[in-house]
Design a protein around this motif. Structure first.
Motif, PDB file in Angstrom:
ATOM      1  N   LYS A 101       0.866  -1.151  -0.024  1.00 51.82           N
ATOM      2  CA  LYS A 101      -0.139  -0.047   0.117  1.00 51.82           C
ATOM      3  C   LYS A 101       0.817   1.197   0.186  1.00 51.82           C
ATOM      4  O   LYS A 101       0.548   2.089  -0.798  1.00 51.82           O
ATOM      5  N   GLU A 109       2.462   2.004  -3.468  1.00 46.15           N
ATOM      6  CA  GLU A 109       1.185   2.333  -4.291  1.00 46.15           C
ATOM      7  C   GLU A 109       0.988   3.799  -4.065  1.00 46.15           C
ATOM      8  O   GLU A 109       1.287   4.586  -4.926  1.00 46.15           O
ATOM      9  N   THR A 160       4.334   6.121  -4.885  1.00 46.95           N
ATOM     10  CA  THR A 160       4.463   6.034  -6.260  1.00 46.95           C
ATOM     11  C   THR A 160       3.425   7.284  -7.012  1.00 46.95           C
ATOM     12  O   THR A 160       4.059   7.970  -7.605  1.00 46.95           O
ATOM     13  N   ASP A 161       2.216   7.260  -6.507  1.00 51.43           N
ATOM     14  CA  ASP A 161       1.209   8.197  -7.022  1.00 51.43           C
ATOM     15  C   ASP A 161       1.589   9.447  -6.366  1.00 51.43           C
ATOM     16  O   ASP A 161       1.655  10.427  -7.341  1.00 51.43           O
TER      17      ASP A 161
END
Ligand code: AHR
Length: 310
Positions: free
Chosen positions: A191, A194, A197-198
């Motif tokens: 998580k 994720e 990275t965003d």
């Protein structure tokens, strides 16, 4: 034959075993896996105990179901590592009404009647966060703005609430500290990778990463690498991480992580001692904190890391 014992001999059927039902949070982190190991090794190897563990997969409703099963099974004691603090009053009242003692471990529960459990043993999460903030105050100058990116664990878990509180309190005391963003990483590497990275697609002005556990830190480091953002000694971002697992300590010794705040999962033996005291009719303290420290690169060497149990 004398001296010869079949390995398949039935266990002595002394039904006097003390049965413990344990509702564990899940297996979200290396810390959790070490904690489960400490618990199972402590109790499963002791013939006096029968130890039944159920993994809640990070869902409080699974914990409620386990606890209610333990009541029906008539266990002698229930151990709960609560996913989140709120929502426990009803089910703990049911356990109380059934006359079964409860020990809360690792995190805490927010109930108005603390007679619903014997004791709460685990980390001083607020103290951990304060140690991190004190370290950061020493490492930064009052004249420059410090942009802090905050990776949060499971919202509502004591580890998240208190580590967040320590940071937010410290930010109020340092007018140059800014929490640029709070990202939800749920204490897992996947998580955190994720969301990081965003986030890094649009943002890069980060001086400090305050990550509420090691596994989220590992995910964040991977995202930093891919975004070409340097960290650790000589890098752009200082990294503060919680747990101090073997892998994080290795990164810290190598200069990739700046501060490891220890969260000790190895308290199975201490819980057993408390249970023993309770069974002997002795008074046990309502709150027990485990021993913990902080590590910088200079505090670490090969031998220490090799001997680290988690
Ligand atoms: O409650 C302890 C926290 O939960 C640890 O910091 C984290 O790694 C775990 O998942």
């Amino acid at each position: 034959m004398p001296g010869c014992m079949k390995t398949s001999d039935p266990e002595p059927t002394d039904n006097k075993k003390f049965v413990i039902g344990f509702s564990q949070v899940g297996s979200e982190s290396d810390w959790r896996i070490a904690n489960t190991k400490s618990m199972t090794e402590t109790f499963s190897n002791d013939p006096e105990y029968e130890f039944v563990m159920e993994n809640a997969r990070q869902k409080q409703e699974n914990q409620f179901a386990s606890v209610r099963r333990f009541i029906l099974d008539g266990v002698d004691l229930i151990l709960i590592a609560p996913t989140v603090e709120e929502g426990w009053q009803t089910v703990l009242q049911e356990v109380h009404d059934a006359g079964i003692p409860v020990i809360i471990m690792d995190r805490s529960v927010a109930v108005w009647d603390n007679n619903l459990y014997l004791t709460n043993i685990g980390s001083n999460f607020l103290g951990q966060g304060k140690k991190a903030a004190d370290w950061l105050a020493k490492e930064t100058s009052d004249d420059e703005q410090v942009n802090i990116l905050h990776l949060q664990g499971t919202i509502g878990a004591t580890a998240q609430i208190m580590r967040t509180k320590a940071l937010e309190d410290a930010v109020k005391e340092h007018s140059n500290w800014v929490i640029s963003s709070q990202l939800y990483g749920d204490f897992t590497e996947a998580k955190a990778y994720e969301v990081m990275t965003d986030y890094l697609k649009e943002n890069s002005d980060i001086d400090v990463l305050y990550s509420e556990n090691d596994n989220m830190t590992f995910g964040a480091m991977r995202a930093f690498d891919e975004a070409g953002i340097t960290y650790g000694k000589g890098g752009r971002v200082k990294i503060i991480t919680f747990d101090a697992t073997k892998e994080a300590l290795q990164y810290c010794m190598d200069g990739k992580v700046d501060l490891c705040v220890e969260c000790n999962p190895l308290f199975g033996p201490q819980i057993k001692e408390l249970i023993q005291q309770y069974r002997n009719g002795e008074q046990i303290p309502k709150q027990v904190y485990v021993d913990e420290q902080v590590f910088e690169s200079k505090d670490l060497d090969r031998d220490f890391i090799d001997k680290r149990e988690y």
